[in-house]
Write a protein that holds these residues in place. Structure first.
Motif, mmCIF file in Angstrom:
data_model
loop_
_atom_site.group_PDB
_atom_site.id
_atom_site.type_symbol
_atom_site.label_atom_id
_atom_site.label_comp_id
_atom_site.label_asym_id
_atom_site.label_seq_id
_atom_site.Cartn_x
_atom_site.Cartn_y
_atom_site.Cartn_z
ATOM 1 N N PRO A 1 0.891 -1.080 0.070
ATOM 2 C CA PRO A 1 0.065 0.029 0.088
ATOM 3 C C PRO A 1 0.661 1.286 0.123
ATOM 4 O O PRO A 1 1.674 1.322 0.780
ATOM 5 C CB PRO A 1 -0.793 0.008 1.211
ATOM 6 C CG PRO A 1 -0.515 -1.524 1.677
ATOM 7 C CD PRO A 1 0.761 -2.115 1.234
ATOM 8 N N ILE A 2 0.542 2.323 -0.992
ATOM 9 C CA ILE A 2 1.332 3.507 -0.805
ATOM 10 C C ILE A 2 0.458 4.647 -0.686
ATOM 11 O O ILE A 2 -0.827 4.727 -1.182
ATOM 12 C CB ILE A 2 1.973 3.485 -2.215
ATOM 13 C CG1 ILE A 2 3.054 2.539 -2.546
ATOM 14 C CG2 ILE A 2 2.632 4.983 -2.638
ATOM 15 C CD1 ILE A 2 3.791 2.213 -3.771
ATOM 16 N N ASN A 3 0.907 5.689 0.067
ATOM 17 C CA ASN A 3 -0.089 6.743 0.301
ATOM 18 C C ASN A 3 -0.250 7.823 -0.998
ATOM 19 O O ASN A 3 0.154 7.790 -2.007
ATOM 20 C CB ASN A 3 0.594 7.639 1.369
ATOM 21 C CG ASN A 3 1.747 8.661 0.790
ATOM 22 O OD1 ASN A 3 1.411 9.625 0.104
ATOM 23 N ND2 ASN A 3 2.880 8.097 1.096
ATOM 24 N N LEU B 1 6.044 1.358 6.825
ATOM 25 C CA LEU B 1 5.625 2.375 7.903
ATOM 26 C C LEU B 1 5.302 3.608 7.545
ATOM 27 O O LEU B 1 4.304 4.374 8.008
ATOM 28 C CB LEU B 1 6.659 2.180 9.165
ATOM 29 C CG LEU B 1 6.471 0.851 10.230
ATOM 30 C CD1 LEU B 1 6.245 -0.223 9.610
ATOM 31 C CD2 LEU B 1 7.146 0.869 11.470
ATOM 32 N N TYR B 2 6.162 4.303 6.776
ATOM 33 C CA TYR B 2 6.113 5.456 6.207
ATOM 34 C C TYR B 2 4.740 5.848 5.646
ATOM 35 O O TYR B 2 4.058 6.934 6.066
ATOM 36 C CB TYR B 2 7.069 5.940 5.399
ATOM 37 C CG TYR B 2 6.977 7.326 4.274
ATOM 38 C CD1 TYR B 2 7.174 8.510 4.920
ATOM 39 C CD2 TYR B 2 6.798 6.753 3.095
ATOM 40 C CE1 TYR B 2 7.013 9.677 4.225
ATOM 41 C CE2 TYR B 2 6.574 8.136 2.417
ATOM 42 C CZ TYR B 2 6.803 9.520 2.920
ATOM 43 O OH TYR B 2 6.495 10.544 2.117
ATOM 44 N N HIS B 3 4.444 5.065 4.559
ATOM 45 C CA HIS B 3 3.119 5.116 3.832
ATOM 46 C C HIS B 3 1.896 4.835 4.685
ATOM 47 O O HIS B 3 0.813 5.624 4.990
ATOM 48 C CB HIS B 3 3.070 4.201 2.845
ATOM 49 C CG HIS B 3 3.976 4.208 1.686
ATOM 50 N ND1 HIS B 3 4.061 5.585 1.012
ATOM 51 C CD2 HIS B 3 5.080 3.714 1.169
ATOM 52 C CE1 HIS B 3 4.943 5.576 0.336
ATOM 53 N NE2 HIS B 3 5.719 4.272 0.250
ATOM 54 N N ALA B 4 1.989 3.975 5.812
ATOM 55 C CA ALA B 4 0.871 3.509 6.901
ATOM 56 C C ALA B 4 0.388 4.857 7.771
ATOM 57 O O ALA B 4 -0.569 4.836 7.922
ATOM 58 C CB ALA B 4 1.301 2.252 7.322
ATOM 59 N N GLN C 1 -3.476 -0.998 4.689
ATOM 60 C CA GLN C 1 -2.903 -2.419 5.236
ATOM 61 C C GLN C 1 -4.065 -3.078 5.010
ATOM 62 O O GLN C 1 -4.057 -4.354 4.608
ATOM 63 C CB GLN C 1 -2.354 -2.409 6.743
ATOM 64 C CG GLN C 1 -1.030 -1.476 6.777
ATOM 65 C CD GLN C 1 0.123 -2.440 5.880
ATOM 66 O OE1 GLN C 1 0.192 -3.418 6.142
ATOM 67 N NE2 GLN C 1 0.714 -1.462 5.073
ATOM 68 N N ASP C 2 -5.588 -2.824 5.408
ATOM 69 C CA ASP C 2 -6.453 -3.901 5.249
ATOM 70 C C ASP C 2 -7.081 -4.017 4.187
ATOM 71 O O ASP C 2 -7.212 -5.213 3.816
ATOM 72 C CB ASP C 2 -7.741 -3.084 6.109
ATOM 73 C CG ASP C 2 -8.209 -1.770 5.667
ATOM 74 O OD1 ASP C 2 -7.550 -1.087 4.650
ATOM 75 O OD2 ASP C 2 -9.227 -1.474 6.024
ATOM 76 N N GLY D 1 -2.010 5.801 10.400
ATOM 77 C CA GLY D 1 -1.711 5.862 11.584
ATOM 78 C C GLY D 1 -1.731 4.631 12.694
ATOM 79 O O GLY D 1 -2.068 3.485 12.034
ATOM 80 N N ASP D 2 -1.637 4.627 13.743
ATOM 81 C CA ASP D 2 -1.858 3.733 14.746
ATOM 82 C C ASP D 2 -1.039 2.571 14.410
ATOM 83 O O ASP D 2 -1.340 1.497 14.425
ATOM 84 C CB ASP D 2 -3.386 2.947 14.734
ATOM 85 C CG ASP D 2 -3.761 2.607 15.848
ATOM 86 O OD1 ASP D 2 -2.972 2.570 16.863
ATOM 87 O OD2 ASP D 2 -4.817 1.776 15.925
ATOM 88 N N ILE D 3 0.355 2.791 14.184
ATOM 89 C CA ILE D 3 1.375 1.880 13.662
ATOM 90 C C ILE D 3 1.652 0.701 14.611
ATOM 91 O O ILE D 3 1.583 -0.506 14.140
ATOM 92 C CB ILE D 3 2.553 2.508 13.195
ATOM 93 C CG1 ILE D 3 2.407 3.586 12.157
ATOM 94 C CG2 ILE D 3 3.724 1.579 12.732
ATOM 95 C CD1 ILE D 3 1.657 3.358 10.939
#
Length: 279
Positions: A157-159, A192-195, A171-172, A200-202
């Motif tokens: 997943p990419i922002n 983790l950067y994109h998430a 992520q889901d 958030g809520d990493i």
């Protein structure tokens, strides 16, 4: 402590690409990753890996196109993968076949297949439905090809700020795709950067998803500037400890890719001088 891999597409930007392997080894990295290897013969890269006792842990399948020159043009023209693009199935399969040949030569156990950027449409529901169908079909085929070579296929997943229109953002969503495809060697690349930018809520998500067996790789960078992990709003010392604790409990033994742009830029020793964040 999780195993850290240097991303050679971003780190050591002052050096020619092949010289970055030497620099990463001098700085104590044992693994490396990068975006694309296709501008170089696999033998050249393999020699750099062997000479520096480095493990190639990840690279990307081509972003589009049908040969090495076409892959470069596709990236320059803004293509960011073809896995979810109806009508691009031939390019996707060609790209996966190229990637698996390089994976064999580099002894790399993971290949990331980028989902792609969707064309704008007035009928977004139909567009998403068609893209989802093509995406799952392509990934199922890729996973079958890769399984014979002992390679995992990853999706990331990419922002939407860095890459507007990218098909996979959360992520889901990614974990739902992996469950739908049902291939044991299809996994999620958890950046983790994109998430952080998208949801958030990493720490909670690490604890939720890592024990499922569906996470194949992590990547890290500071948020929001994508510099060293110590620069920005995330506490990476804490998050790396979370990965370490959960990994120990569930038996995960993968890598964490350092996919960030050095804050000092392309100056001599800019990457090396910024490595004080490593535990």
């Amino acid at each position: 402590m999780p195993r850290l891999a240097a991303n050679l597409s971003m780190l050591y930007p002052e050096l020619p690409f092949l010289d970055r392997f030497d620099a990463a080894a001098r700085d104590g990295f044992k693994g490396v990753e990068f975006l694309f290897p296709y501008s170089f013969a696999p033998e050249e890269i393999a020699a750099r890996l062997r000479g520096n006792e480095l493990q190639q842990v990840l690279f990307n399948a081509p972003p589009g196109g049908a040969d090495a020159a076409g892959f470069e043009r596709a990236w320059a023209d803004g293509l960011r993968g073809t896995a979810s693009l109806p009508g691009s199935e031939a390019d996707f399969r060609t790209g996966v076949q190229w990637a698996l040949r390089y994976a064999e030569a580099l002894q790399c156990p993971r290949v990331h297949c980028m989902a792609g950027i969707q064309a704008k449409s007035t009928d977004s529901h139909t567009t998403i439905s068609a893209a989802s169908s093509v995406y799952e079909s392509n990934l199922r085929w890729a996973a079958q090809q890769a399984a014979a070579a002992g390679v995992d296929i990853l999706i990331e997943p990419i922002n939407t700020r860095d890459m507007p229109g990218f098909f996979l953002n959360r992520q889901d969503q990614a974990h739902a795709v992996v469950r739908a495809v049902g291939a044991p060697n299809l996994k999620v690349q958890f950046d983790l950067y994109h998430a952080q930018i998208m949801e958030g809520d990493i720490a909670t998500k690490i604890r939720e998803y890592l024990p499922t067996g569906r996470v194949g790789h992590f990547q890290i960078a500071g948020v929001p500037e994508r510099h060293e992990p110590s620069v920005g709003e995330l506490n990476y010392r804490y998050l790396l400890n979370v990965i370490d604790d959960v990994a120990a409990a569930c038996g995960w033994d993968g890598w964490v890719g350092c996919e960030y742009r050095p804050q000092r830029g392309a100056v001599p020793n800019g990457t090396t001088d910024g490595l004080g964040w490593r535990p």
